[in-house]
Design a protein around this motif. Structure first.
Motif, mmCIF file in Angstrom:
data_model
loop_
_atom_site.group_PDB
_atom_site.id
_atom_site.type_symbol
_atom_site.label_atom_id
_atom_site.label_comp_id
_atom_site.label_asym_id
_atom_site.label_seq_id
_atom_site.Cartn_x
_atom_site.Cartn_y
_atom_site.Cartn_z
ATOM 1 N N GLY A 82 43.550 49.680 87.480
ATOM 2 C CA GLY A 82 44.601 50.604 87.867
ATOM 3 C C GLY A 82 44.087 51.926 88.389
ATOM 4 O O GLY A 82 43.050 51.993 89.063
ATOM 5 N N ASN A 83 44.817 52.979 88.066
ATOM 6 C CA ASN A 83 44.550 54.282 88.651
ATOM 7 C C ASN A 83 43.251 54.909 88.169
ATOM 8 O O ASN A 83 42.674 55.737 88.854
ATOM 9 N N HIS A 84 42.790 54.533 86.970
ATOM 10 C CA HIS A 84 41.534 55.109 86.468
ATOM 11 C C HIS A 84 40.348 54.658 87.325
ATOM 12 O O HIS A 84 39.376 55.404 87.477
ATOM 13 N N ALA A 85 40.433 53.467 87.887
ATOM 14 C CA ALA A 85 39.341 52.949 88.726
ATOM 15 C C ALA A 85 39.087 53.881 89.912
ATOM 16 O O ALA A 85 37.962 54.349 90.130
ATOM 17 N N ARG A 145 24.715 52.788 81.635
ATOM 18 C CA ARG A 145 25.477 53.865 82.261
ATOM 19 C C ARG A 145 26.387 54.492 81.200
ATOM 20 O O ARG A 145 26.627 53.924 80.144
ATOM 21 N N THR A 146 26.942 55.644 81.524
ATOM 22 C CA THR A 146 27.872 56.298 80.598
ATOM 23 C C THR A 146 29.260 55.708 80.786
ATOM 24 O O THR A 146 29.815 55.735 81.884
ATOM 25 N N LEU A 147 29.793 55.172 79.698
ATOM 26 C CA LEU A 147 31.137 54.606 79.761
ATOM 27 C C LEU A 147 32.171 55.732 79.737
ATOM 28 O O LEU A 147 32.153 56.583 78.856
ATOM 29 N N VAL A 148 33.053 55.735 80.715
ATOM 30 C CA VAL A 148 34.169 56.695 80.696
ATOM 31 C C VAL A 148 35.443 55.896 80.461
ATOM 32 O O VAL A 148 35.966 55.237 81.365
ATOM 33 N N HIS A 149 35.897 55.943 79.211
ATOM 34 C CA HIS A 149 37.077 55.176 78.832
ATOM 35 C C HIS A 149 38.308 55.729 79.552
ATOM 36 O O HIS A 149 38.423 56.934 79.735
ATOM 37 N N PRO A 150 39.253 54.871 79.929
ATOM 38 C CA PRO A 150 40.420 55.363 80.670
ATOM 39 C C PRO A 150 41.308 56.334 79.884
ATOM 40 O O PRO A 150 42.019 57.121 80.500
ATOM 41 N N TYR A 151 41.313 56.254 78.570
ATOM 42 C CA TYR A 151 42.217 57.156 77.828
ATOM 43 C C TYR A 151 41.707 57.552 76.450
ATOM 44 O O TYR A 151 41.923 58.674 76.009
ATOM 45 N N ASP A 152 40.941 56.688 75.764
ATOM 46 C CA ASP A 152 40.569 56.982 74.378
ATOM 47 C C ASP A 152 39.287 57.805 74.336
ATOM 48 O O ASP A 152 38.258 57.357 73.822
ATOM 49 N N ILE A 178 58.421 65.722 78.746
ATOM 50 C CA ILE A 178 58.426 64.279 78.522
ATOM 51 C C ILE A 178 57.434 63.617 79.469
ATOM 52 O O ILE A 178 57.372 63.944 80.652
ATOM 53 N N ALA A 179 56.615 62.717 78.908
ATOM 54 C CA ALA A 179 55.569 62.056 79.688
ATOM 55 C C ALA A 179 55.568 60.573 79.342
ATOM 56 O O ALA A 179 55.903 60.193 78.217
ATOM 57 N N PRO A 180 55.193 59.726 80.307
ATOM 58 C CA PRO A 180 55.062 58.306 79.987
ATOM 59 C C PRO A 180 53.881 58.075 79.045
ATOM 60 O O PRO A 180 52.918 58.840 79.052
ATOM 61 N N VAL A 181 53.959 56.997 78.246
ATOM 62 C CA VAL A 181 52.853 56.698 77.348
ATOM 63 C C VAL A 181 52.424 55.234 77.473
ATOM 64 O O VAL A 181 53.228 54.318 77.321
ATOM 65 N N GLY A 182 51.159 55.053 77.835
ATOM 66 C CA GLY A 182 50.534 53.725 77.868
ATOM 67 C C GLY A 182 49.413 53.777 76.844
ATOM 68 O O GLY A 182 49.636 53.609 75.649
ATOM 69 N N GLY A 183 48.195 54.114 77.281
ATOM 70 C CA GLY A 183 47.090 54.341 76.356
ATOM 71 C C GLY A 183 47.244 55.664 75.614
ATOM 72 O O GLY A 183 46.657 55.879 74.558
ATOM 73 N N VAL A 239 48.054 52.043 72.739
ATOM 74 C CA VAL A 239 47.651 53.422 72.431
ATOM 75 C C VAL A 239 46.240 53.473 71.835
ATOM 76 O O VAL A 239 45.883 52.648 70.994
ATOM 77 N N GLY A 240 45.462 54.455 72.248
ATOM 78 C CA GLY A 240 44.102 54.623 71.731
ATOM 79 C C GLY A 240 44.084 55.433 70.446
ATOM 80 O O GLY A 240 45.084 56.064 70.076
ATOM 81 N N GLU A 241 42.939 55.414 69.761
ATOM 82 C CA GLU A 241 42.865 56.073 68.448
ATOM 83 C C GLU A 241 42.958 57.592 68.514
ATOM 84 O O GLU A 241 43.707 58.209 67.749
ATOM 85 N N HIS A 242 42.162 58.196 69.417
ATOM 86 C CA HIS A 242 42.263 59.651 69.561
ATOM 87 C C HIS A 242 43.684 60.047 69.962
ATOM 88 O O HIS A 242 44.257 61.010 69.442
ATOM 89 N N ASN A 243 44.222 59.266 70.889
ATOM 90 C CA ASN A 243 45.553 59.560 71.420
ATOM 91 C C ASN A 243 46.599 59.502 70.308
ATOM 92 O O ASN A 243 47.460 60.367 70.175
ATOM 93 N N PHE A 244 46.478 58.445 69.490
ATOM 94 C CA PHE A 244 47.444 58.254 68.401
ATOM 95 C C PHE A 244 47.371 59.398 67.393
ATOM 96 O O PHE A 244 48.400 59.916 66.932
ATOM 97 N N ALA A 245 46.160 59.810 67.063
ATOM 98 C CA ALA A 245 45.993 60.895 66.083
ATOM 99 C C ALA A 245 46.668 62.179 66.571
ATOM 100 O O ALA A 245 47.321 62.893 65.792
ATOM 101 N N ILE A 246 46.542 62.453 67.870
ATOM 102 C CA ILE A 246 47.187 63.669 68.415
ATOM 103 C C ILE A 246 48.702 63.496 68.469
ATOM 104 O O ILE A 246 49.466 64.398 68.113
ATOM 105 N N MET A 247 49.142 62.306 68.877
ATOM 106 C CA MET A 247 50.577 62.056 68.979
ATOM 107 C C MET A 247 51.264 62.205 67.620
ATOM 108 O O MET A 247 52.376 62.723 67.529
#
Lengths: 322, 322
Positions: A82-85, A145-152, A178-183, A239-247
């Motif tokens: 998707g868009n992260h690519a 290489r350095t992994l850049v995760h799309p959201y977490d 209000i924002a959409p939520v995927g990861g 949802v990712g772990e960091h994301n969930f903790a903030i949410m």
């Protein structure tokens, strides 16, 4: 239990300075007709007009520019259809480093072309999560290489939050964001940004068919939805772990929407605002139309997250009429 | 031979002040990808984001606000199946006067709904120019209203020119300005605006299938094209007399484009700029893509004239691929 290192508002402000020379400060737009339908004033933050067509460039750019020289030299890698690519490919091109993007072999030709145009190397794999992760693991063994995760990822979350930060700089009196939520990169970043405006409550919006964020917040732990089918292709991720903790700390509620409401909201934005928005980007408006504005919400900021959609397969037919 | 009273640059500046409280000062946008394809820098003036979805609101608003009290009280009338219908209806609503719009019975439901939403009265007639004019004449006998012509009117021309005026205020160094030409209200107004920037040459762009402006300028008198068939529905009209007189003085050349180039340019704007633009609005970019930029044109201003299109009948199929 792992202790997560969560990004802070300071990380957000640093991200804003870091990406400022490269990312667009996107415009905000409004529509009298849509305001009348919803019964509230909405300012849309137009991330469909961001570089590479979505807010994703903010997070990818912040992550790539944050790398120390040694990590940067090794290049970056991710898997995304998707868009992260495209966003990571462009960010790597800007820093002048190598990007390797693992894409499913059924990814859209338009998206493959975009990643290629930004000079990234593409590795194709089968269209399953397992195949994607296995391919990344194999490539990492060959060449780390350095992994850049799309959201977490804290740097990605901080980058995504800069969209809401800009909106709040111009409208400090919003009742809700209000924002959409995927990861959850965008929603978590938005929640952090709203910390600068304590009177502003933050809501997420997701398809009913992919309501993992809603369920997870209710349960207090992450609950995945198995292979959700929704037109909002950007919101199928769990949802990712960091994301969930903030949410958990900062998000008031998650509103879920039907598929029909997503298509109707998307069409309204195209027709009334003359903006090409992808289904995921229309989900916040869909929530406001389907549920009405949350109690007391007269001034609303909505993140219109992206505009990357295949124009050959639009979700309406000649039989529909607005 | 009738002596025409042509609008002047002073009329343009007065129009700009008159409509300023009601019309949007539309944004300008650019695309690196499109610049690379054309080989020049283009700033697009986004009149698709104007009220009622097209530049037409500028001219209609200027005409309606220019009326003396007695004429205004009688209400306004016009015939139009296109953007002028909605624009005049909205302008009349703003002044609080009656508008009567004669529309062909096969006008699109979306456009009929828009005119109705602005509170105008609609009279339907058969879908021929003769029927439209006869219907207006009959209605005028019953109740004399002020006719606001869609383009062949000095107040309308002055209003349309305010789009280019705004663009030139922000970019005084444009080598050329290019606008689509149908009846010629926008192109004539653009030409007058460019009088404030003598180094800027003005070009028109029109479909090859409706090349009345090109032929007329070459012949030195107006030559109509009989029932042109082009996807650019806003550009099927024949050039008006006032419009032609101004174009003869101030327009460098008219570039004609194929139907395929119009569709390709429109698609590029949707995909790359995430803007919904109607076929007529994509004609200037089509001209730049098909002919290349005119000699010496490195910085180009293009008027993206409108965004009103039926989303149910887009001019590409699933067989196309960008």
């Amino acid at each position: 239990m792992t202790v997560l290192k969560l990004p802070t508002r300071r990380d957000l402000r640093e991200a804003a300075s870091r990406i400022a020379p490269y990312a667009h400060r996107t415009p905000h737009m409004s529509s009298r007709a849509i305001d009348a339908l919803v019964g509230a004033e909405i300012v849309f933050k137009c991330e469909n007009l961001q570089r590479a067509g979505a807010f994703k460039f903010r997070g990818a750019c912040n992550a790539v520019l944050s790398l120390d020289e040694a990590s940067a030299t090794r290049g970056v890698i991710t898997h995304s259809s998707g868009n992260h690519a495209g966003a990571l490919a462009l960010a790597a091109q800007i820093r002048g480093i190598e990007a390797c993007i693992v894409m499913p072999e059924d990814a859209s030709r338009v998206k493959i072309a975009a990643v290629r145009a930004y000079g990234a190397r593409i590795e194709f794999c089968a269209s399953t999560q397992a195949a994607r992760e296995a391919t990344v693991a194999r490539l990492q063994q060959e060449h780390p290489r350095t992994l850049v995760h799309p959201y977490d990822d804290p740097r990605v979350i901080a980058g995504q939050g800069t969209a809401a930060l800009e909106l709040l700089q111009e409208f400090s009196d919003l009742d809700i964001l209000i924002a959409p939520v995927g990861g959850g990169g965008l929603l978590a970043g938005t929640a952090l940004a709203a910390g600068t405006a304590p009177a502003t409550a933050v809501y997420g919006a997701e398809p009913l068919a992919a309501d993992d964020a809603k369920r997870s917040l209710a349960a207090g732990h992450i609950i995945a939805v198995d292979r959700p089918t929704t037109i909002a292709d950007g919101l199928r991720t769990c949802v990712g772990e960091h994301n969930f903790a903030i949410m958990r700390q900062h998000v008031r509620d998650i509103l879920t929407v039907s598929e029909a409401a997503i298509v109707a909201a998307m069409r309204l934005i195209w027709e009334r605002m003359k903006l090409v928005v992808e289904p995921s980007g229309a989900v916040p408006l869909a929530a406001l139309l389907e549920h009405g504005p949350p109690p007391g919400a007269k001034r609303i900021g909505a993140i219109l997250s992206g505009g990357n959609i295949d124009l050959n397969s639009l979700p309406w037919s000649a039989a529909d009429e607005a």
